[in-house]
Design an enzyme around this catalytic site. Structure first.
Site, short mmCIF file in Angstrom:
data_model
loop_
_atom_site.label_atom_id
_atom_site.label_comp_id
_atom_site.label_asym_id
_atom_site.label_seq_id
_atom_site.Cartn_x
_atom_site.Cartn_y
_atom_site.Cartn_z
N ASN A 1 0.68 -1.31 0.04
CA ASN A 1 0.01 0.14 -0.05
C ASN A 1 0.96 1.38 0.00
O ASN A 1 0.41 2.39 -0.22
CB ASN A 1 -0.97 -0.21 1.27
CG ASN A 1 -1.56 1.32 1.50
OD1 ASN A 1 -2.30 1.96 0.95
ND2 ASN A 1 -1.01 2.01 2.67
N TYR B 1 2.32 10.35 -10.43
CA TYR B 1 1.55 9.49 -9.73
C TYR B 1 0.62 8.71 -10.68
O TYR B 1 0.52 7.50 -10.45
CB TYR B 1 0.61 10.41 -8.83
CG TYR B 1 -0.18 9.64 -7.73
CD1 TYR B 1 0.17 9.12 -6.64
CD2 TYR B 1 -1.57 9.25 -8.15
CE1 TYR B 1 -0.55 8.35 -5.73
CE2 TYR B 1 -2.30 8.66 -7.35
CZ TYR B 1 -1.82 8.08 -6.23
OH TYR B 1 -2.65 7.36 -5.40
N LYS C 1 0.89 4.60 -10.89
CA LYS C 1 -0.32 3.79 -10.49
C LYS C 1 -0.78 3.02 -11.70
O LYS C 1 -1.30 1.78 -11.36
CB LYS C 1 -1.40 4.63 -9.82
CG LYS C 1 -1.19 5.12 -8.42
CD LYS C 1 -0.69 4.23 -7.62
CE LYS C 1 -0.55 4.79 -6.28
NZ LYS C 1 -0.23 3.66 -5.04
N ILE D 1 -10.84 8.85 -1.10
CA ILE D 1 -10.92 8.16 0.38
C ILE D 1 -10.49 9.29 1.60
O ILE D 1 -9.56 9.99 1.16
CB ILE D 1 -10.07 6.85 0.35
CG1 ILE D 1 -10.26 6.08 -0.89
CG2 ILE D 1 -10.26 6.21 1.85
CD1 ILE D 1 -11.78 5.42 -0.64
N THR E 1 -8.63 10.36 3.74
CA THR E 1 -7.07 10.13 4.67
C THR E 1 -6.44 11.57 4.53
O THR E 1 -6.86 12.58 3.89
CB THR E 1 -6.42 9.21 3.85
OG1 THR E 1 -6.17 9.52 2.36
CG2 THR E 1 -7.22 7.94 3.51
#
Length: 254
Positions: free
Chosen positions: A91, A158, A162, A191, A193
């Protein structure tokens, strides 16, 4: 009914906060013995304390996933502490500063690739190295909805990293399917976070409302909701699932 991950031993990277921490808590609640790994020791110790307070079993290994020796050590620590390795959630990941591709600093690009993509590669390398001679196992890599589409247009490194994670996932799934090793990816969307706060201006209410309106389910996802999907994929209940990139995004990629 037995717990979903009863008698399983799991390694979770990037477990000092966010999706990694909540997934470790969820997996422990499903019966797994977990090893949490990340760079920040104090935060890892807090993750372990949270798991133990809920009645689970956990320990930690301080690990920089871009360093192969440290990843190998984390796998060895898992095996020596609990006697094996049945499941892993790779993760660990970082964001880059928002910018157009022509504005991305070379060093920033390298840093993103080293953590997000090379880190997943190194994690699988050493996890599979153990599993292939010890009865197989299940691996889940954390990609992103940006691994399935062009992303926001302001996170090119990024997004590339991914997409690469999904490529590694599919390659490994086909390579090791007959060795009893399943490899899948989850692709989280918006999400709730601290990482997401890097995109929503620190949880700015107006920015958050705008992002929520973009999600068909009209809300941020909870990290534990990703953790439940990871737990399923790591369990025997998902015994015929491999090579898949599964969105956990409230319908963003639908």
């Amino acid at each position: 009914m037995p717990a979903l991950l009863e008698d399983k031993i799991a390694l979770i990277t990037g477990a000092s906060s966010g999706i990694g921490r909540d997934t470790a808590i969820v997996m422990a609640a499903h019966g797994a013995k977990v090893v949490v790994a990340a760079r920040r020791e104090a935060d890892l110790a807090e993750t372990v304390a949270m798991i133990e307070a809920a009645g689970g079993t956990a320990t930690y290994a301080v690990t920089d996933v871009s360093d192969g020796k440290q990843v190998e050590r984390a796998v060895q620590h898992t095996v020596s502490t609990y006697g094996g390795l049945n499941a892993a959630f790779n993760n660990a990941g970082i964001l880059e500063p928002n910018g157009h591709l022509h504005e991305v600093d070379d060093d920033d690009f390298d840093k993103i690739i080293n953590v997000n993509l090379k880190g997943a590669f190194l994690s699988m390398k050493y996890e599979i190295g153990y599993m292939i001679d010890n009865g197989g196992g299940a691996i889940v890599n954390d990609s992103s909805y940006m691994g399935l589409k062009g992303g926001t247009g302001r996170q090119p490194a990024y997004t590339a990293s991914k997409h690469g994670v999904i490529g590694l996932t599919k390659a490994a799934a086909r390579d090791y399917a007959r060795k009893g090793i399943r490899v899948n990816a989850v692709c989280p969307g918006v999400i709730d976070t601290t990482m997401m706060h890097g995109l929503d201006r620190g949880g700015d209410p107006a920015t958050r409302a705008k992002m929520e309106s973009w999600v068909p389910m009209n809300r941020y996802g909870e990290p534990s909701e990703v953790g439940q999907v990871v737990s399923f994929l790591c369990s025997d209940a998902a015994s015929y699932v491999t090579g898949q990139a599964i969105p956990v995004d409230g319908g963003v990629t639908s």
